[in-house]
Motif scaffolding. Sequence first.
Motif, PDB file in Angstrom:
ATOM      1  N   ALA A 151      50.260  54.109  46.731  1.00 31.40           N
ATOM      2  CA  ALA A 151      49.226  55.145  46.592  1.00 31.40           C
ATOM      3  C   ALA A 151      48.641  55.156  45.180  1.00 31.40           C
ATOM      4  O   ALA A 151      49.326  54.795  44.212  1.00 31.40           O
ATOM      5  CB  ALA A 151      49.823  56.515  46.924  1.00 31.40           C
ATOM      6  N   LEU A 159      47.004  61.144  49.480  1.00 28.34           N
ATOM      7  CA  LEU A 159      46.964  59.701  49.744  1.00 28.34           C
ATOM      8  C   LEU A 159      48.362  59.119  49.933  1.00 28.34           C
ATOM      9  O   LEU A 159      48.512  58.026  50.460  1.00 28.34           O
ATOM     10  CB  LEU A 159      46.192  58.981  48.635  1.00 28.34           C
ATOM     11  N   ARG A 162      49.540  61.165  53.785  1.00 23.67           N
ATOM     12  CA  ARG A 162      48.821  60.823  55.012  1.00 23.67           C
ATOM     13  C   ARG A 162      49.402  59.574  55.677  1.00 23.67           C
ATOM     14  O   ARG A 162      49.150  59.331  56.857  1.00 23.67           O
ATOM     15  CB  ARG A 162      47.326  60.659  54.734  1.00 23.67           C
ATOM     16  N   LYS A 177      55.512  54.132  46.926  1.00 21.09           N
ATOM     17  CA  LYS A 177      55.348  53.771  45.515  1.00 21.09           C
ATOM     18  C   LYS A 177      54.108  54.478  44.971  1.00 21.09           C
ATOM     19  O   LYS A 177      52.978  54.007  45.133  1.00 21.09           O
ATOM     20  CB  LYS A 177      55.181  52.263  45.336  1.00 21.09           C
ATOM     21  N   PHE A 228      48.289  50.528  52.023  1.00 15.91           N
ATOM     22  CA  PHE A 228      47.847  50.501  50.623  1.00 15.91           C
ATOM     23  C   PHE A 228      46.570  51.305  50.454  1.00 15.91           C
ATOM     24  O   PHE A 228      45.605  51.121  51.197  1.00 15.91           O
ATOM     25  CB  PHE A 228      47.583  49.052  50.186  1.00 15.91           C
ATOM     26  N   THR A 229      46.537  52.181  49.479  1.00 16.06           N
ATOM     27  CA  THR A 229      45.298  52.864  49.095  1.00 16.06           C
ATOM     28  C   THR A 229      45.082  52.615  47.614  1.00 16.06           C
ATOM     29  O   THR A 229      45.967  52.912  46.794  1.00 16.06           O
ATOM     30  CB  THR A 229      45.393  54.380  49.359  1.00 16.06           C
ATOM     31  N   GLY A 230      43.933  52.075  47.268  1.00 19.30           N
ATOM     32  CA  GLY A 230      43.652  51.798  45.865  1.00 19.30           C
ATOM     33  C   GLY A 230      42.374  51.003  45.725  1.00 19.30           C
ATOM     34  O   GLY A 230      41.523  51.011  46.613  1.00 19.30           O
ATOM     35  N   SER A 231      42.265  50.276  44.622  1.00 16.48           N
ATOM     36  CA  SER A 231      41.024  49.566  44.326  1.00 16.48           C
ATOM     37  C   SER A 231      40.878  48.309  45.189  1.00 16.48           C
ATOM     38  O   SER A 231      41.872  47.763  45.691  1.00 16.48           O
ATOM     39  CB  SER A 231      41.005  49.184  42.853  1.00 16.48           C
ATOM     40  N   ALA A 234      42.905  45.133  43.712  1.00 14.98           N
ATOM     41  CA  ALA A 234      44.350  45.192  43.975  1.00 14.98           C
ATOM     42  C   ALA A 234      44.614  45.068  45.477  1.00 14.98           C
ATOM     43  O   ALA A 234      45.578  44.409  45.897  1.00 14.98           O
ATOM     44  CB  ALA A 234      44.942  46.491  43.415  1.00 14.98           C
ATOM     45  N   GLU A 252      43.044  50.672  52.352  1.00 16.36           N
ATOM     46  CA  GLU A 252      42.031  51.712  52.108  1.00 16.36           C
ATOM     47  C   GLU A 252      41.564  51.537  50.676  1.00 16.36           C
ATOM     48  O   GLU A 252      42.295  51.862  49.741  1.00 16.36           O
ATOM     49  CB  GLU A 252      42.647  53.107  52.310  1.00 16.36           C
ATOM     50  N   LEU A 253      40.351  51.037  50.493  1.00 19.50           N
ATOM     51  CA  LEU A 253      39.966  50.531  49.177  1.00 19.50           C
ATOM     52  C   LEU A 253      38.812  51.329  48.565  1.00 19.50           C
ATOM     53  O   LEU A 253      38.545  52.446  48.963  1.00 19.50           O
ATOM     54  CB  LEU A 253      39.627  49.043  49.310  1.00 19.50           C
ATOM     55  N   GLY A 254      38.147  50.707  47.632  1.00 20.86           N
ATOM     56  CA  GLY A 254      37.114  51.405  46.870  1.00 20.86           C
ATOM     57  C   GLY A 254      35.870  51.697  47.694  1.00 20.86           C
ATOM     58  O   GLY A 254      35.758  51.303  48.853  1.00 20.86           O
ATOM     59  N   CYS A 286      37.499  58.198  46.303  1.00 22.62           N
ATOM     60  CA  CYS A 286      36.959  56.960  46.870  1.00 22.62           C
ATOM     61  C   CYS A 286      35.641  57.203  47.591  1.00 22.62           C
ATOM     62  O   CYS A 286      34.777  56.341  47.628  1.00 22.62           O
ATOM     63  CB  CYS A 286      37.975  56.351  47.829  1.00 22.62           C
ATOM     64  N   GLU A 380      31.428  50.427  41.664  1.00 21.93           N
ATOM     65  CA  GLU A 380      32.058  51.735  41.833  1.00 21.93           C
ATOM     66  C   GLU A 380      32.367  52.289  40.438  1.00 21.93           C
ATOM     67  O   GLU A 380      33.090  51.663  39.669  1.00 21.93           O
ATOM     68  CB  GLU A 380      33.360  51.594  42.625  1.00 21.93           C
TER      69      GLU A 380
HETATM   70  P1  NAD Z   1      44.674  50.565  41.750  1.00 18.27           P
HETATM   71  O1  NAD Z   1      44.300  49.581  42.789  1.00 18.27           O
HETATM   72  O2  NAD Z   1      44.686  50.130  40.337  1.00 18.27           O
HETATM   73  O3  NAD Z   1      46.136  51.161  42.043  1.00 18.27           O
HETATM   74  C1  NAD Z   1      46.489  51.712  43.286  1.00 18.27           C
HETATM   75  C2  NAD Z   1      47.972  51.514  43.523  1.00 18.27           C
HETATM   76  O4  NAD Z   1      48.249  50.121  43.676  1.00 18.27           O
HETATM   77  C3  NAD Z   1      48.849  51.975  42.357  1.00 18.27           C
HETATM   78  O5  NAD Z   1      50.030  52.534  42.885  1.00 18.27           O
HETATM   79  C4  NAD Z   1      49.146  50.674  41.627  1.00 18.27           C
HETATM   80  O6  NAD Z   1      50.335  50.736  40.880  1.00 18.27           O
HETATM   81  C5  NAD Z   1      49.250  49.704  42.781  1.00 18.27           C
HETATM   82  N1  NAD Z   1      48.959  48.295  42.457  1.00 18.27           N
HETATM   83  C6  NAD Z   1      48.102  47.832  41.526  1.00 18.27           C
HETATM   84  N2  NAD Z   1      48.087  46.468  41.570  1.00 18.27           N
HETATM   85  C7  NAD Z   1      48.924  46.092  42.563  1.00 18.27           C
HETATM   86  C8  NAD Z   1      49.325  44.839  43.116  1.00 18.27           C
HETATM   87  N3  NAD Z   1      48.861  43.679  42.632  1.00 18.27           N
HETATM   88  N4  NAD Z   1      50.209  44.825  44.138  1.00 18.27           N
HETATM   89  C9  NAD Z   1      50.677  45.983  44.651  1.00 18.27           C
HETATM   90  N5  NAD Z   1      50.348  47.203  44.162  1.00 18.27           N
HETATM   91  C10 NAD Z   1      49.474  47.270  43.137  1.00 18.27           C
HETATM   92  O7  NAD Z   1      43.696  51.798  41.985  1.00 18.27           O
HETATM   93  P2  NAD Z   1      43.462  53.063  41.053  1.00 18.27           P
HETATM   94  O8  NAD Z   1      42.525  52.679  39.977  1.00 18.27           O
HETATM   95  O9  NAD Z   1      44.735  53.686  40.700  1.00 18.27           O
HETATM   96  O10 NAD Z   1      42.723  54.018  42.115  1.00 18.27           O
HETATM   97  C11 NAD Z   1      41.386  54.082  42.209  1.00 18.27           C
HETATM   98  C12 NAD Z   1      40.853  53.165  43.304  1.00 18.27           C
HETATM   99  O11 NAD Z   1      41.401  53.521  44.568  1.00 18.27           O
HETATM  100  C13 NAD Z   1      39.353  53.302  43.474  1.00 18.27           C
HETATM  101  O12 NAD Z   1      38.788  52.039  43.660  1.00 18.27           O
HETATM  102  C14 NAD Z   1      39.223  54.151  44.718  1.00 18.27           C
HETATM  103  O13 NAD Z   1      37.994  54.014  45.392  1.00 18.27           O
HETATM  104  C15 NAD Z   1      40.362  53.677  45.543  1.00 18.27           C
HETATM  105  N6  NAD Z   1      40.731  54.671  46.548  1.00 18.27           N
HETATM  106  C16 NAD Z   1      40.511  54.421  47.870  1.00 18.27           C
HETATM  107  C17 NAD Z   1      40.796  55.387  48.825  1.00 18.27           C
HETATM  108  C18 NAD Z   1      40.536  55.155  50.294  1.00 18.27           C
HETATM  109  O14 NAD Z   1      41.096  55.872  51.111  1.00 18.27           O
HETATM  110  N7  NAD Z   1      39.704  54.197  50.674  1.00 18.27           N
HETATM  111  C19 NAD Z   1      41.326  56.599  48.427  1.00 18.27           C
HETATM  112  C20 NAD Z   1      41.529  56.827  47.068  1.00 18.27           C
HETATM  113  C21 NAD Z   1      41.258  55.853  46.142  1.00 18.27           C
END
Ligand code: NAD
Length: 486
Positions: A151, A159, A162, A177, A228-231, A234, A252-254, A286, A380
């Motif tokens: 998350a 996040l 859910r 994590k 996975f929710t994040g960028s 990643a 679930e990404l950017g 996001c 973004e």
């Molecule tokens: P990030 O991708 O840097 O980090 C997200 C998570 O992934 C963190 O827990 C991080 O430690 C982990 N991570 C990073 N690199 C990894 C790898 N190589 N392998 C496994 N895990 C890894 O994202 P952020 O900057 O913390 O969050 C913002 C981003 O998340 C934005 O792009 C946003 O749009 C997106 N986001 C998407 C949603 C959705 O539902 N689509 C929701 C919220 C945020």
Amino acid sequence: MSLFAAEEYTSAVFTGAWTPASGGDAEVVSPSSGAVLGRTGIADAQDVREAAARAATAQRDWAATSFEERAAVMRRAGDLLEAHQEEVVGWLRREGGAAAGMAGFQVHVAAGECFEAAALASQPHGEILRTAKPRLSFSRQVPAGVVGVIAPFNVPLILGIRSVAPALALGNAVLLKPDPRTAICGGAVLAEVFRQAGVPEGVLQVLPGGAEAGQALVADPHVRVISFTGSTPAGRKVGEAAARHLKRAHLELGGNSPLVVLDDAAVDQAASIGAWGSFLHQGQICMTAGRHLVHESVADAYVERLAAKADALTVGSAEDDGAALGPIIDAGQRDRIHHLVTSSVASGAQLRAGGTYQDLYYRPTVLDRVAPDTPAYAEEVFGPVAPVVRFSSVDELVELANSTEYGLSLGVVTTNPMRGMEIADRIPSGIVHINDQTVDDEAVAPFGGVGFSGTGARFGGTRANLEAFTETQWITMQADPARYPF
Ligand code: NAD
């Protein structure tokens, strides 16, 4: 009585009990003031491997408990979140930098996730199939096993929960994590809520850590599904690694979500919708409205009102009840936002509001006369920035909207909702809100993006959650053993 005391989670990870982390520890910092709030344990690959092995053992008994028992645990978890609302809101404000309203919203949705997960546990989980043979043929959804949840920092409670709540309700064990920047409100809170609700030891473990822990989670053979929710960058790495290990990854990404204002829109209301969509939670959502596509006939009036709203908003400590916007999570994110704004202005965009900051407080910003290759439009931003582009025809609007690879959310403001639907049909997007902005979330609604925004609707509602966190098994049974020619 408080949900937990600082001495429990200090420098620890949650394995069913709070235990020292192999990966050391890190400060828990308030983005509002820079104050150190405590210390969290940091999980490394060894912590993840040990946790995964424990989870695989614990999951078997958990899957064998009755659905009534799992549903009762989920209901208690929702009750606990509501009972400790004030304390959890406090952490979301102090550690997560969420203003009061945003923090309250998170706890409300998080409790809803638990109650919906309770209902999920008792849903039918299979179907009777037609078969050409004299036998019973059916499919059933069985727990995936151990689910890894990764998350981000921005909306840490929702996040995480859910995925955690439905995965647990369906009989899985979960390794969560959270981002180390939100290890308490996105990690320790969930660990304690589900422990006190009755989740047995080892079934939910919480391992704050960085990319190393995330990669170990994806690689571990005990972990069968990754949520996975994040960028997007990643997420791409996670997706590639998951494919290598032949496991499912829900990504679930950017986003860079368009908010469309048509020529028939009431401009005052549209500007309010636009301001909320871009500035809520400092734009660190996001689904934030990342691009305002406004018909040229109403654009001047729209920009003027949007800029006036931006100028009127108070930005300050998330612990201050009067602040509409709190801080950006850290200096790295703030500098990225400011770079996108200044390079956009250098490339010809007109700065109509904001564009300045103090410490981590970034003023809500309006950029006008933006073009598709303007940095704040093309990427973004993940900050409180509203870039406005003008269009003259629906074809031009559709081309502009489709000029990025993202497809998370779309808002269309118009007095004629059918015009909104016609536009929605031409813009690929996981979520569409007609006559509303792009940010929303309900535990009962399927949530997810397409294209660079992810692998589709993976959370929310019975069907998406069942698909996400179970495997489909085909079973046949007949009265007599089958006979064959040899
Ligand atoms: P990030 O991708 O840097 O980090 C997200 C998570 O992934 C963190 O827990 C991080 O430690 C982990 N991570 C990073 N690199 C990894 C790898 N190589 N392998 C496994 N895990 C890894 O994202 P952020 O900057 O913390 O969050 C913002 C981003 O998340 C934005 O792009 C946003 O749009 C997106 N986001 C998407 C949603 C959705 O539902 N689509 C929701 C919220 C945020």
